[in-house]
Design an enzyme around this catalytic site. Sequence first.
Site, PDB file in Angstrom:
ATOM      1  N   THR A  25      13.868 -25.640 -30.616  1.00  0.00           N
ATOM      2  CA  THR A  25      13.732 -27.096 -30.759  1.00  0.00           C
ATOM      3  C   THR A  25      12.807 -27.496 -31.894  1.00  0.00           C
ATOM      4  O   THR A  25      12.665 -28.678 -32.186  1.00  0.00           O
ATOM      5  CB  THR A  25      13.172 -27.696 -29.453  1.00  0.00           C
ATOM      6  OG1 THR A  25      12.034 -26.910 -29.081  1.00  0.00           O
ATOM      7  CG2 THR A  25      14.200 -27.674 -28.345  1.00  0.00           C
ATOM      8  N   VAL A  51      11.878 -25.371 -37.816  1.00  0.00           N
ATOM      9  CA  VAL A  51      12.474 -24.156 -38.376  1.00  0.00           C
ATOM     10  C   VAL A  51      13.566 -23.618 -37.446  1.00  0.00           C
ATOM     11  O   VAL A  51      14.635 -23.193 -37.903  1.00  0.00           O
ATOM     12  CB  VAL A  51      11.398 -23.077 -38.651  1.00  0.00           C
ATOM     13  CG1 VAL A  51      12.037 -21.747 -39.033  1.00  0.00           C
ATOM     14  CG2 VAL A  51      10.459 -23.541 -39.753  1.00  0.00           C
ATOM     15  N   ARG A  85       8.459 -27.667 -22.036  1.00  0.00           N
ATOM     16  CA  ARG A  85       8.629 -29.032 -22.531  1.00  0.00           C
ATOM     17  C   ARG A  85      10.074 -29.355 -22.924  1.00  0.00           C
ATOM     18  O   ARG A  85      10.518 -30.482 -22.822  1.00  0.00           O
ATOM     19  CB  ARG A  85       7.723 -29.170 -23.759  1.00  0.00           C
ATOM     20  CG  ARG A  85       7.523 -30.552 -24.262  1.00  0.00           C
ATOM     21  CD  ARG A  85       6.274 -30.642 -25.119  1.00  0.00           C
ATOM     22  NE  ARG A  85       6.225 -29.649 -26.176  1.00  0.00           N
ATOM     23  CZ  ARG A  85       5.111 -29.046 -26.562  1.00  0.00           C
ATOM     24  NH1 ARG A  85       3.972 -29.296 -25.987  1.00  0.00           N
ATOM     25  NH2 ARG A  85       5.146 -28.177 -27.542  1.00  0.00           N
ATOM     26  N   CYS A  97       6.218 -18.968 -46.325  1.00  0.00           N
ATOM     27  CA  CYS A  97       7.182 -19.699 -47.168  1.00  0.00           C
ATOM     28  C   CYS A  97       6.803 -19.690 -48.661  1.00  0.00           C
ATOM     29  O   CYS A  97       7.655 -19.447 -49.521  1.00  0.00           O
ATOM     30  CB  CYS A  97       7.330 -21.129 -46.672  1.00  0.00           C
ATOM     31  SG  CYS A  97       5.784 -21.890 -46.129  1.00  0.00           S
ATOM     32  N   GLN A 133       2.790 -28.101 -51.435  1.00  0.00           N
ATOM     33  CA  GLN A 133       3.571 -27.790 -50.240  1.00  0.00           C
ATOM     34  C   GLN A 133       3.965 -29.019 -49.422  1.00  0.00           C
ATOM     35  O   GLN A 133       3.150 -29.889 -49.128  1.00  0.00           O
ATOM     36  CB  GLN A 133       2.796 -26.801 -49.356  1.00  0.00           C
ATOM     37  CG  GLN A 133       2.570 -25.473 -50.058  1.00  0.00           C
ATOM     38  CD  GLN A 133       1.945 -24.385 -49.189  1.00  0.00           C
ATOM     39  OE1 GLN A 133       1.149 -23.605 -49.699  1.00  0.00           O
ATOM     40  NE2 GLN A 133       2.292 -24.310 -47.913  1.00  0.00           N
ATOM     41  N   SER A 143       6.805 -30.601 -44.079  1.00  0.00           N
ATOM     42  CA  SER A 143       7.637 -29.976 -43.039  1.00  0.00           C
ATOM     43  C   SER A 143       7.180 -28.555 -42.716  1.00  0.00           C
ATOM     44  O   SER A 143       7.513 -28.029 -41.654  1.00  0.00           O
ATOM     45  CB  SER A 143       9.113 -29.972 -43.443  1.00  0.00           C
ATOM     46  OG  SER A 143       9.264 -29.388 -44.717  1.00  0.00           O
ATOM     47  N   GLY A 144       6.399 -27.935 -43.605  1.00  0.00           N
ATOM     48  CA  GLY A 144       5.819 -26.623 -43.309  1.00  0.00           C
ATOM     49  C   GLY A 144       4.931 -26.674 -42.084  1.00  0.00           C
ATOM     50  O   GLY A 144       4.748 -25.669 -41.385  1.00  0.00           O
ATOM     51  N   HIS A 149       8.862 -26.668 -51.266  1.00  0.00           N
ATOM     52  CA  HIS A 149       7.570 -26.381 -51.876  1.00  0.00           C
ATOM     53  C   HIS A 149       7.755 -26.150 -53.386  1.00  0.00           C
ATOM     54  O   HIS A 149       8.755 -25.563 -53.809  1.00  0.00           O
ATOM     55  CB  HIS A 149       6.963 -25.086 -51.307  1.00  0.00           C
ATOM     56  CG  HIS A 149       6.522 -25.171 -49.877  1.00  0.00           C
ATOM     57  ND1 HIS A 149       6.491 -26.322 -49.131  1.00  0.00           N
ATOM     58  CD2 HIS A 149       6.070 -24.176 -49.051  1.00  0.00           C
ATOM     59  CE1 HIS A 149       6.039 -26.051 -47.911  1.00  0.00           C
ATOM     60  NE2 HIS A 149       5.784 -24.762 -47.839  1.00  0.00           N
TER      61      HIS A 149
END
Length: 338
Positions: A12, A15, A40, A129, A156, A159-160, A243
Site C-alpha cells: 500500500t 514504492v 492498518r 535511489c 531529491q 516521493s522518496g 531525483h
Amino acid sequence: MKKYKVAVVGATGVVGNEMIKMLENRNFPVESIKLLASQRSVGKKLKFKGQDIPVELLTHDSGKGLDLALFSAGGGTSKEFAPSFAKAGCFVVDNSSAWRMDDNCPLVVPEVNPNDLSKDKKIIANPNCSTIQMVVALKPLHDYAKIKRVIVSTYQAVSGAGSKGIHDLENQTKALGKGEPIPPLEKFPYQIAFNLLPHIDVFEENGYTKEEMKMTNETMKIMGDKSIKVSATCVRVPVLRAHSESVWIETEKELTPEKARELLSAAKGVEVIDNPAENKYPMPLFAQNQQKTFVGRIRKDISCDKGLTFWVVSDNLLKGAALNAVEIAEMLVSKGIL
Ligand code: 25A
Ligand code: L14
C-alpha cells in the site's frame, strides 16, 4: 515459461504500488500474487491485471510457499521479516537500507553487477535511489577511464520520503497558492514548498547524513571497487517525482566529453539528452514515469585536468526503487537462479 508465486510487502506504500505496476507492466511471469502490509491496511483492495486483490497482514508465516517477495515497508520491517521468508525458501528483493551493507547480501544494479547474484543468497538488497541512478551512469565511464573521485550534489524528490512527503509538498503548495498558512508538517522538519532542505535521513558523527554515506558506501560495494571515493551532499527539493544529480568525476585516464557521450549512449538503461544549442537537457518533470536514466550537460571540468562533470536524472520510484527490484527478479529468472 515457468511462473512464480510472488508477494509485495508494503504493497500500500508509494514504492509498493509501483512494484505492483512494474510486475504488470513488464509482464513478469506471475502465477499468483499476495499483497501484504500492516494491520492498518488489511481489507483494502489493490488491482493487479484488472483483478481486485485484498491486502493481507504480513506475518512470519507469509513467506511459506512463495518463490519471490519484493519488500518496501521500511528498514525495521525488513530486518524483522525478510529472514523468515528466506528460511521458507523465498527470494527477497528488499528496497530498504536494512541489508545493503551486509556481507552476505548482494547489493545489485543489473546493469552494473548482475554476477553478484547467486542461488544461496536469498536476501538481495535494492540500493538507495540516488546511488542507483548515479552508478548506472558511472559504470561505463569507470570501465573505460577508472574513476578516482566523485563529488555529487543531489536534488531529491519528496516521493522518496513516502506518501507523507508527497502530502507535505502538495498541501503546502495549495495553501500558499491560496494565501493561507501551511498545514501542520507531516514528514519534513521544515516547509518544503518554495524551499530546499540540505538534510535527508539522520546526521552522522562525521557531519554527513546517512543518505550521503549510503552513496559513498553503496557505490564502492556495487562497483566492486573500494578505491572510488564519493563525497555527497543530498538535498530535498520541491519536486514530486524523479531525483536529479550534479555529478563531478576525476578519472585516471583522459576522458573527453565526446568519449563520455559515446560510452553513455551505448550503455544499457541510459539515454543521453545533451544539446545545449536547442536547450535540451534532462529534467525531473519529463523523467517521471520513465524507466531510463537520463544524462546531459556533459562537459570538461575547467578546474581540474582529468575532471568531467554532468547531470543525471531518473524516476526515484522506478529505476530508483520498483523497476530496479523487478529487474533484479528478471535477472534471477534469466540466470536460472529462480
Ligand atoms: O528508510 P526506510 O526505513 O528504508 O523506509 C523507506 C520507506 O518505508 C516506509 C516509508 O514508505 C518509507 O518511505 N516506512 C518506513 N518506516 C515506516 C513505518 N514505521 C514506513 N512505513 C510505515 N511505518 P511509505 O510511507 O510509502 O510506506 C511503505 C509501506 O510500508 C508498510 N508497512 C509499514 N510497516 C509495516 C508495513 N507493512 C507490514 N508490516 C509492517 N510492520 C506500509 O503499510 C506501507 O505500505 P501500512 O499498512 O502501514 O500503511 C498503509 C497506508 O497508511 C499510510 N500511513 C503510513 N504511515 C501512517 C499512515 N497512516 C496513518 N498513520 C501513519 N503513521 C500510508 O499512506 C499507506 O498508504
Ligand atoms: O535508503 O528520499 O532507500 O527520504 C529512503 C528514504 C532513499 C531516500 C533509502 C528519501 C532512502 C528516501
